[in-house]
Design an enzyme around this catalytic site. Structure first.
Site, mmCIF file in Angstrom:
data_model
loop_
_atom_site.group_PDB
_atom_site.id
_atom_site.type_symbol
_atom_site.label_atom_id
_atom_site.label_comp_id
_atom_site.label_asym_id
_atom_site.label_seq_id
_atom_site.Cartn_x
_atom_site.Cartn_y
_atom_site.Cartn_z
ATOM 1 N N ASN A 146 0.785 -1.150 0.060
ATOM 2 C CA ASN A 146 0.132 0.071 0.077
ATOM 3 C C ASN A 146 0.847 1.303 0.200
ATOM 4 O O ASN A 146 2.087 0.962 0.115
ATOM 5 C CB ASN A 146 -0.979 -0.141 1.283
ATOM 6 C CG ASN A 146 -0.402 -0.041 2.526
ATOM 7 O OD1 ASN A 146 0.520 0.923 2.690
ATOM 8 N ND2 ASN A 146 -0.390 -1.307 3.279
ATOM 9 N N ASP A 201 -3.677 -6.761 5.244
ATOM 10 C CA ASP A 201 -4.633 -7.513 6.009
ATOM 11 C C ASP A 201 -4.230 -9.073 5.335
ATOM 12 O O ASP A 201 -4.670 -10.084 5.904
ATOM 13 C CB ASP A 201 -5.928 -7.170 5.999
ATOM 14 C CG ASP A 201 -6.077 -5.846 6.957
ATOM 15 O OD1 ASP A 201 -5.758 -6.146 8.030
ATOM 16 O OD2 ASP A 201 -6.595 -4.817 6.389
ATOM 17 N N LYS A 205 10.163 -15.974 -11.108
ATOM 18 C CA LYS A 205 9.114 -14.655 -11.367
ATOM 19 C C LYS A 205 8.286 -15.223 -12.306
ATOM 20 O O LYS A 205 8.447 -16.003 -13.269
ATOM 21 C CB LYS A 205 10.073 -14.015 -12.296
ATOM 22 C CG LYS A 205 9.281 -12.589 -12.746
ATOM 23 C CD LYS A 205 10.009 -11.497 -13.664
ATOM 24 C CE LYS A 205 9.173 -10.456 -14.434
ATOM 25 N NZ LYS A 205 9.838 -10.015 -15.296
ATOM 26 N N PRO A 212 -1.996 -12.052 10.520
ATOM 27 C CA PRO A 212 -2.552 -11.889 11.767
ATOM 28 C C PRO A 212 -2.682 -10.401 12.173
ATOM 29 O O PRO A 212 -1.912 -9.523 11.362
ATOM 30 C CB PRO A 212 -1.073 -12.273 12.612
ATOM 31 C CG PRO A 212 -0.004 -12.413 11.665
ATOM 32 C CD PRO A 212 -0.513 -12.364 10.190
ATOM 33 N N ASP A 213 -3.630 -10.055 12.878
ATOM 34 C CA ASP A 213 -3.644 -8.601 13.207
ATOM 35 C C ASP A 213 -2.752 -8.501 14.524
ATOM 36 O O ASP A 213 -2.947 -8.699 15.593
ATOM 37 C CB ASP A 213 -5.123 -8.389 13.834
ATOM 38 C CG ASP A 213 -5.303 -6.733 13.817
ATOM 39 O OD1 ASP A 213 -4.709 -6.222 14.603
ATOM 40 O OD2 ASP A 213 -6.491 -6.428 13.387
ATOM 41 N N LYS A 244 -9.831 -4.220 19.960
ATOM 42 C CA LYS A 244 -8.420 -4.625 20.180
ATOM 43 C C LYS A 244 -7.857 -3.756 21.579
ATOM 44 O O LYS A 244 -6.769 -3.852 21.861
ATOM 45 C CB LYS A 244 -7.699 -3.593 19.030
ATOM 46 C CG LYS A 244 -7.919 -4.148 17.713
ATOM 47 C CD LYS A 244 -6.801 -3.501 16.708
ATOM 48 C CE LYS A 244 -7.448 -3.921 15.257
ATOM 49 N NZ LYS A 244 -6.741 -3.833 14.246
#
Ligand code: PMT
Length: 402
Positions: free
Chosen positions: A212, A281, A291, A307-308, A344
């Site tokens: 991201n 995520d 490749k 995993p979070d 959390k």
């Protein structure tokens, strides 16, 4: 201009370039911030602005020469160095940057810089090609790595007629940074803070990944400010192109699994976790060792959940640690932020609306602080100011712990 008796002292170094006249405005700006200003100039600077101008503005003697026998200017490199709560060189030429970077001390300004133990803020101003030159780049990086604070020059019309980077930063921006350093306290001393930053990259094959657009700026700003405020800081960061913040232990990782391991391994030595990273995520379920050729490309990539990390930290916390998470949302910002706070087990959520993409990579952001006691909307602020606001709340949360 009236000033409180305990106003911090800023020693302002002025070097020889056309932007020297802006140092007069800077003196005024700093005085408006209730800072006492004393000026030291290079000989070259006196060609652009007379010392008398600064003497009149500050009501203080102006130091220029090491050999001046005016009582006011004697010994000054040591006394000024000791008196400074902050030393700021603005504008700072390429030549003076080079001298400082290499420890040269052949005039009043550079001896004062070498002798001081105060934080040093450098605001460069020069021609665009001089600013981009490899020698200047490496001198600036050398200074940064030694803890000098660089107020990056802006882009605009330069005195030489060219347009580009090299223009002295806005006076108010320099003033804000100098004031921040002048009033910086060690209020986080003794705290061990772990910060996560940047994206994670989840490899598809040796050259492709899912990632991201997080630049790491937010997490790096938090780590840098926390260290300046006296905390012992570890920064676990995904792949970004930012240099290590001064005084911070940096652990560079690539994937979410690596970030998780790095964070969990350090929890026993951590009092505060601030999770600014944009952790992926999902990761590709299968990594192709070679490749993937265009013709063999799959029509879809099977993903599995990462995993979070922060949720795991929250579940492991026995109440000893203060936990801060972020919430990057494109809709229902507050609802999602409250859910993350509860799910959390966090003390604070820094919620940001990322629907227009500007939170990623920019130097500013607009956030809402969400706690169990309510919400607080902040205006658009530079990321370092957001970092300071977060750290103020962390300090208060630590103090409120039973
Ligand atoms: O890096 P910059 O360019 O400065 O951009 C800043 C930012 C936009 C990345 C930052 O402000 C931000 O919002 N960071 C969190 C991004 C995110 O992943 O948000 P989230 O709502 O998906 O995650 C919630 C929290 O859980 C975050 O604290 C995140 O670090 C953490 N998390 C999320 C997923 C996961 N697998 N593990 C986690 O620890």
């Amino acid at each position: 201009m009236g000033r409180s008796a305990d106003a911090p002292t800023v020693v302002l170094g002025v070097t020889g370039c056309i932007a020297a006249y802006k140092a007069c405005e800077l003196v005024r700006d700093l005085q408006r911030r209730d800072l006492r200003v004393k000026v030291v100039m290079t000989e070259a600077a006196t060609r652009f602005v007379a010392p008398l101008t600064f003497r009149t503005l500050t009501g203080e003697p102006v130091a220029v020469s090491l050999w001046d026998d005016e009582p006011a200017a004697r010994v000054h490199h040591i006394s000024l160095a000791e008196e400074a709560d902050v030393l700021c060189v603005a504008p700072c030429t390429a030549n003076v940057i080079a001298k400082i970077a290499h420890g040269r001390a052949d005039d009043m300004l550079t001896t004062t810089v070498l002798a001081t133990e105060a934080p040093i803020v450098i605001a460069p101003a020069m021609n665009v090609h001089m600013w981009r030159d490899e020698a200047t780049r490496s001198n600036v990086e050398l200074l940064r790595s030694r803890g000098f604070i660089i107020v990056e020059p802006g882009i605009g019309e330069l005195a030489c007629g060219e347009v580009g980077e090299g223009r002295l930063a806005e006076v108010a921006t320099i003033g804000e940074v100098v004031e921040r350093e002048a009033r910086c306290t060690q209020d986080l001393a003794g705290l061990r803070i772990l910060v996560t930053a940047g994206p994670t990259y989840e490899p598809i094959d040796p050259v492709r990944f899912i990632g991201n657009r997080s630049s790491g700026k937010t997490g790096f700003a938090i780590a840098e400010r926390a260290a300046r405020r006296g905390a012992v800081v570890t920064l676990v960061t995904g792949p970004v192109s930012l240099p290590d913040p001064f005084g911070v232990t940096v652990v560079r990782v690539t994937t979410a699994l690596e970030m998780r391991d790095a964070v969990l391994a350090r929890l026993a030595q951590t009092d505060v976790v601030i999770a600014a990273a944009a952790v992926a995520d999902f990761r590709p379920a299968n990594f192709a060792g070679e490749k993937i050729k265009k013709d063999d490309a799959p029509r879809s990539i099977e993903l599995e959940r990462n995993p979070d990390i922060l949720a795991e930290v929250g579940a492991l916390n026995d109440g000893r640690m203060v936990l801060v998470g972020f919430a990057a949302e494109t809709g229902d910002l507050l609802e999602h932020a409250h859910k993350k706070l509860r799910d959390k087990h966090l003390d604070l959520v820094v919620a940001n609306d990322v629907s227009d993409g500007s939170a990623f990579g920019g130097s500013e952001n607009r956030v809402v602080f969400v706690t169990h006691h309510g919400t607080e909307e902040m205006p658009t602020l530079p990321k370092w100011r957001i970092a300071e606001e977060i750290l103020d709340r962390v300090r208060d949360a630590v103090q409120d712990r039973p």
